[in-house]
Design an enzyme around this catalytic site. Sequence first.
Site, PDB file in Angstrom:
ATOM      1  N   SER A  78      -5.557   5.516  -0.568  1.00  0.00           N
ATOM      2  CA  SER A  78      -5.395   4.070  -0.727  1.00  0.00           C
ATOM      3  C   SER A  78      -6.605   3.449  -1.436  1.00  0.00           C
ATOM      4  O   SER A  78      -7.754   3.723  -1.099  1.00  0.00           O
ATOM      5  CB  SER A  78      -5.223   3.446   0.646  1.00  0.00           C
ATOM      6  OG  SER A  78      -4.967   2.087   0.513  1.00  0.00           O
ATOM      7  N   SER A  79      -6.296   2.622  -2.440  1.00  0.00           N
ATOM      8  CA  SER A  79      -7.395   1.946  -3.154  1.00  0.00           C
ATOM      9  C   SER A  79      -7.937   0.851  -2.248  1.00  0.00           C
ATOM     10  O   SER A  79      -7.176   0.059  -1.709  1.00  0.00           O
ATOM     11  CB  SER A  79      -6.878   1.291  -4.428  1.00  0.00           C
ATOM     12  OG  SER A  79      -5.973   2.132  -5.083  1.00  0.00           O
ATOM     13  N   GLY A 139      -2.777  -2.924  -2.061  1.00  0.00           N
ATOM     14  CA  GLY A 139      -1.477  -3.535  -1.775  1.00  0.00           C
ATOM     15  C   GLY A 139      -1.493  -4.386  -0.516  1.00  0.00           C
ATOM     16  O   GLY A 139      -2.444  -4.352   0.282  1.00  0.00           O
ATOM     17  N   SER A 179       0.836  -1.194   0.000  1.00  0.00           N
ATOM     18  CA  SER A 179       0.000   0.000   0.000  1.00  0.00           C
ATOM     19  C   SER A 179       0.878   1.253   0.000  1.00  0.00           C
ATOM     20  O   SER A 179       1.807   1.378   0.797  1.00  0.00           O
ATOM     21  CB  SER A 179      -0.888  -0.041   1.243  1.00  0.00           C
ATOM     22  OG  SER A 179      -1.704   1.076   1.231  1.00  0.00           O
ATOM     23  N   GLY A 180       0.591   2.143  -0.913  1.00  0.00           N
ATOM     24  CA  GLY A 180       1.352   3.399  -0.996  1.00  0.00           C
ATOM     25  C   GLY A 180       2.577   3.301  -1.885  1.00  0.00           C
ATOM     26  O   GLY A 180       3.344   4.254  -2.005  1.00  0.00           O
ATOM     27  N   THR A 240      -1.634   2.633  -8.048  1.00  0.00           N
ATOM     28  CA  THR A 240      -2.719   3.346  -8.723  1.00  0.00           C
ATOM     29  C   THR A 240      -2.150   4.408  -9.664  1.00  0.00           C
ATOM     30  O   THR A 240      -2.608   4.559 -10.796  1.00  0.00           O
ATOM     31  CB  THR A 240      -3.658   3.974  -7.679  1.00  0.00           C
ATOM     32  OG1 THR A 240      -4.088   2.916  -6.831  1.00  0.00           O
ATOM     33  CG2 THR A 240      -4.837   4.631  -8.304  1.00  0.00           C
ATOM     34  N   ASN A 296      -1.332   5.206   3.207  1.00  0.00           N
ATOM     35  CA  ASN A 296      -1.505   5.944   1.953  1.00  0.00           C
ATOM     36  C   ASN A 296      -2.728   6.847   2.072  1.00  0.00           C
ATOM     37  O   ASN A 296      -3.805   6.396   2.468  1.00  0.00           O
ATOM     38  CB  ASN A 296      -1.699   4.916   0.818  1.00  0.00           C
ATOM     39  CG  ASN A 296      -1.802   5.572  -0.545  1.00  0.00           C
ATOM     40  OD1 ASN A 296      -1.740   6.792  -0.664  1.00  0.00           O
ATOM     41  ND2 ASN A 296      -1.969   4.746  -1.562  1.00  0.00           N
ATOM     42  N   GLU A 302      -0.991  -5.506   3.084  1.00  0.00           N
ATOM     43  CA  GLU A 302      -1.121  -4.625   4.253  1.00  0.00           C
ATOM     44  C   GLU A 302      -0.737  -5.348   5.543  1.00  0.00           C
ATOM     45  O   GLU A 302      -1.179  -6.466   5.792  1.00  0.00           O
ATOM     46  CB  GLU A 302      -2.568  -4.141   4.383  1.00  0.00           C
ATOM     47  CG  GLU A 302      -2.925  -3.111   3.344  1.00  0.00           C
ATOM     48  CD  GLU A 302      -4.355  -2.580   3.450  1.00  0.00           C
ATOM     49  OE1 GLU A 302      -4.630  -1.549   2.835  1.00  0.00           O
ATOM     50  OE2 GLU A 302      -5.170  -3.229   4.130  1.00  0.00           O
TER      51      GLU A 302
HETATM   52  N1  LIG Z   1       5.047   8.114 -10.231  1.00  0.00           N
HETATM   53  C1  LIG Z   1       4.697   8.897  -9.217  1.00  0.00           C
HETATM   54  N2  LIG Z   1       5.029  10.198  -9.266  1.00  0.00           N
HETATM   55  C2  LIG Z   1       4.695  11.015  -8.272  1.00  0.00           C
HETATM   56  N3  LIG Z   1       4.063  10.632  -7.153  1.00  0.00           N
HETATM   57  C3  LIG Z   1       3.685   9.351  -7.032  1.00  0.00           C
HETATM   58  C4  LIG Z   1       3.993   8.406  -8.082  1.00  0.00           C
HETATM   59  N4  LIG Z   1       3.534   7.202  -7.707  1.00  0.00           N
HETATM   60  C5  LIG Z   1       2.958   7.401  -6.490  1.00  0.00           C
HETATM   61  N5  LIG Z   1       3.036   8.670  -6.088  1.00  0.00           N
HETATM   62  C6  LIG Z   1       2.549   9.249  -4.828  1.00  0.00           C
HETATM   63  O1  LIG Z   1       2.337   8.212  -3.933  1.00  0.00           O
HETATM   64  C7  LIG Z   1       0.974   8.208  -3.471  1.00  0.00           C
HETATM   65  C8  LIG Z   1       0.502   6.763  -3.297  1.00  0.00           C
HETATM   66  O2  LIG Z   1       0.439   6.139  -4.535  1.00  0.00           O
HETATM   67  P1  LIG Z   1      -0.735   5.146  -4.924  1.00  0.00           P
HETATM   68  O3  LIG Z   1      -2.039   5.627  -4.458  1.00  0.00           O
HETATM   69  O4  LIG Z   1      -0.575   4.893  -6.329  1.00  0.00           O
HETATM   70  O5  LIG Z   1      -0.318   3.888  -4.087  1.00  0.00           O
HETATM   71  P2  LIG Z   1      -0.950   2.430  -4.175  1.00  0.00           P
HETATM   72  O6  LIG Z   1       0.178   1.514  -4.412  1.00  0.00           O
HETATM   73  O7  LIG Z   1      -2.039   2.422  -5.154  1.00  0.00           O
HETATM   74  O8  LIG Z   1      -1.474   2.193  -2.738  1.00  0.00           O
HETATM   75  P3  LIG Z   1      -2.763   1.359  -2.275  1.00  0.00           P
HETATM   76  O9  LIG Z   1      -2.400  -0.055  -2.351  1.00  0.00           O
HETATM   77  O10 LIG Z   1      -2.950   1.825  -0.934  1.00  0.00           O
HETATM   78  O11 LIG Z   1      -3.842   1.756  -3.198  1.00  0.00           O
HETATM   79  C9  LIG Z   1       0.205   8.940  -4.521  1.00  0.00           C
HETATM   80  O12 LIG Z   1      -0.922   9.568  -3.980  1.00  0.00           O
HETATM   81  C10 LIG Z   1       1.215   9.964  -5.023  1.00  0.00           C
HETATM   82  O13 LIG Z   1       1.232  11.083  -4.180  1.00  0.00           O
HETATM   83 MG   LIG Z   2      -3.982   2.222  -5.089  1.00  0.00          MG
END
Ligand SMILES: Nc1ncnc2c1ncn2[C@@H]1O[C@H](COP(=O)(O)OP(=O)(O)OP(=O)(O)O)[C@@H](O)[C@H]1O
Ligand SMILES: [Mg+2]
Length: 1021
Positions: A160-161, A382, A107-108, A112, A157, A384
């Site tokens: 978080s999705s 992700g 996660s994070g 996404t 996050n 957790e």
């Molecule tokens: N390529 C990137 N460039 C800039 N910032 C990013 C990038 N990837 C992620 N982030 C930052 O990290 C944060 C978390 O990313 P994201 O929501 O994609 O995580 P996740 O893996 O989908 O987590 P979860 O499993 O909780 O959904 C985003 O809100 C953004 O601020």
């Molecule tokens: Mg996500």
Amino acid sequence: MEVKTSLLDNMIGVGDMVLLEPLSEDSFINNLKKRFDHSEIYTYIGSVVVSINPYRPLPIYSPEKVEEYRNRNFYELSPHIFSLSDEAYRSLRDQDKDQCILITGESGAGKTEASKLVMSYVAAVCGKGAEVNQVKEQLLQSNPVLEAFGNAKTVRNDNSSRFVKKMLWQKLTPMTLSLDLLEKSRVVKQPRGERNFHIFYQILSGASEDMLNKLKLERDFSRYNYLSLDSARVNGVDDAVNFRTVRNAMQIVGFMDHETQSILEVVAAVLKLGNIEFKPESRVNGLDESKIKDKNELKEICELTGIDQSVLERAFSFRTVEAKQEKVSTTLNVAQAYYARDALAKNLYSRLFSWLVTRINESIKAQTKVRKKVMGVLDIYGFEIFEDNSFEQFIINYCNEKLQQIFIELTLKEEQEEYIREDIEWTHIEYFNNAIICDLIENNQTGILAMLDEECLRPGTVTDDTFLEKLNQVCATHQHFESRMSKCSRFLNDTSLPHSCFRIQHYAGKVMYQVEGFVDKNNDLLYRDLSQAMWKANHSLIKALFPEGNPAKINLKRPPTAGSQFKASVATLMKNLQTKNPNYIRCIKPNDKKAAHIFNEALVCHQVRYLGLLENVRVRRAGYAFRQPYELCLERYKMLCKQTWPHWRGPARAGVEVLFNELEIPKEEYSFGRSKIFIRNPRTLFKLEDLRKQRLEDLATLIQKMYRGWKCRTHFLLMKRSQIVIASWCRRYAQQKKYQRIKSSAIVVQSYIRGWKLYWLRLIIHLPSNLSQMQKYFLEMKNKMPSLSPVDKNWPARPYLFLDSTHKELKRIFHLWRCKKYRDQFTDQQKLIYEEKLEASELFKDKKALYPASVGQPFHGAYLEISKNPKYKKLKDAVEEKIIIAEVVNKINRANGKCASRIFLLTKNNVLLADQKSGHIKSEVPLGDVTKVSMSSQNDGFFAVHLKEGSGAAGKGDFLFSSDHLIEMATKLYRTTLSQTRQKLNIEISDEYVYFLLVFKRTFPSVQHANRFISQKSNLG
Ligand SMILES: Nc1ncnc2c1ncn2[C@@H]1O[C@H](COP(=O)(O)OP(=O)(O)OP(=O)(O)O)[C@@H](O)[C@H]1O
Ligand SMILES: [Mg+2]
């Protein structure tokens, strides 16, 4: 010309971990860190992209970057998510292969964001056109809507999705989204430090007063029990702005105003449901019955949703159980009422979410019925590990576990398949297979989910503890299951493991699950009274969300448990993924602080370990660390071998073979596949790279050298040309100067000479006696001038002795002048005649006694007028050339000395003899074959024509003729031979009769006879 680049150019660390040398955990992490510090967040492991969350916007996703990566080979540019997207999209478009992009990580970690980047890339490069663009826009705009309803702030996050999202693209056109597995428990309860789904906060912050009134909501978060208060505000997130974005996005996606209103009403109803509270009320049978404390909230909900208040109120107090024909109504106690309320809230929300997805799909669905190949982008929640992990984490981690398994399987499978495809021997690789953990969870008999279902369905008292007990019995010996109460003595004294928990060693680490709530969450029961109440609602959306509430469709079967539903969904997902060509993005979180520029090595190391990235590298390197299609390999290294540089004409593979032989790379270091060269060791590749670098430098020097040479030569040639021009001008100038000098000198010399002459003239003039004599002389001469005939030999006598030389000179000058005057009167023909006469004089004068008589005779040449005489028509036709002499001669027969008349014809090239009567040609002698003409010096007309020995005409011997025009004929023969053969004809004038004797010795009976004959003829002449 397109410039070919490579991943290997300007690398920071190594762009592909497969090339890491030496390969160890430390070097792996160091390489990631080095790249991360240089803002290189993407690194490859073969075809897998490892992405590290930068936690800051990077300028690497611009439209220019999209163009840069478009239609480029995977290894051509530095690692990038666009490269993987392009590869997947091109495989879909060109090879018609189903594709899936699996984005994993905790996660994070940025899953996404990565999925959105992939989608935006595909949207940018896929089909164009107004309709497609609209659908693309709708699909991209569905993201904010889905994130508002499906994402929440968690401790890991802020966005978080809380669901699994799969976006599908058909060839060239976006298609559908499918969502699944929403973490609906969050609607009613959130762990500490976390929030409910964004939409609740967004409505309360962003909706206008008027809208809030309509929704019967208040802006104050604290008014709602379902909204945790400790982290209602998130740093850097403006819920009000986001609400406007979501509404705007909903409009673009195609939601009608009344639909949006209905959705918001359902959200408001869910929020308000949390505020319904129950109190116990004792009944006569001694049992407690729950009653709603404050009916105001219920009333508002019913007004919002169009539900009959009494129906809903009853549904919160009673539960009807239908069995076969019987209907039994039981009262709900307070706990059950709260359970029913939360179940309703969860169901309302999760069903609304599913409906949203269906609705979005309706908007964006491509208008095609033909099944085309698709590309799926999968973004899941992700892995957790929280302090308190419950059923939701268990489910989420199970999903991640399955994805990891599919990753291992497909990576290995793909590697293996490539080796088979390329005809390379495959060596087995040891790796950790998490199938054992998946089995612990999903096994149909002994799996945790099966145990849970069994407990839920079991009659009798079922609690979370009884479920744990069961687990302790069944899973006690499983390597990855840990529990304090299990029969396994290993954990009896493990105080870190509370009695009410069990621990699973997931591939990503150990997670301890609180067993509390497992049974209820798995049951996920929504009492039928509630679903029927919902169905009765005077609200089309809510009615549609609860179709099972329709009494006509009563289904007595127990609905499947949440666990089994989840398991089935995961199984379908996995099955689906297995049929597609996988592309992986492995996301890594660099720190827990959500901060940019911080790279926590321990945290990254942990993720690298559980994601099995090192194993991934090892699998990839097990056989060969590097592979490249022959064409690309040859293109990159061809400058290292004379035979392949600059052009290799044969097949690329043969070129690579020549190249590697030339470079003496050990045979065991590489293998030739069908279409690719496989290099075993990164060392070898780097050696090639070093050589290439060196060679490129040499080539650059060579190019510089050639260029400088060319430049100097061009300059030199220019200088040379200029020098020639300047020199010619100088020479011209010098010559002009010289000429001027010579000219002026000549003038000076002339003037001196003239002066000198004048001086002498004056001297003479000044002699008075001489002068008068001279005057007299010239005046007399004028009157005594002879005639103008050149043959006139008269010249007056000299009067004075002193003028003797002058007189002679005057005679000479006068004669020359007179001759010139005479010549000037000649026509061209006369000139020719005189030339001939002159020639005759040179040849015969004082040599031949016949000559003087010929001087006065004109040379006619054509004495016989052949063309006019019809007798000679045949002869005329036979002779094509111009006739110079046509005359009748006597030919003397060598046998008897008799004469025969013959026509003698001289043409430009031949001498012809023809019969005088018939005109029939008897002999034809080319002029080249005539070697000599001989004659005596006497006054006779005989002449012999000698022929070249061996020539065609010489067979009969030389000719002897007699003619009255001997001088003319010999002259003309001489002149014609000279002009045609450029050789002077030998004319021999001799009185040596021996010559004749020699010629005629065979024919004349004796010399006397010949002498007589000749003298007779001479006398005649
Ligand atoms: N390529 C990137 N460039 C800039 N910032 C990013 C990038 N990837 C992620 N982030 C930052 O990290 C944060 C978390 O990313 P994201 O929501 O994609 O995580 P996740 O893996 O989908 O987590 P979860 O499993 O909780 O959904 C985003 O809100 C953004 O601020
Ligand atoms: Mg996500």
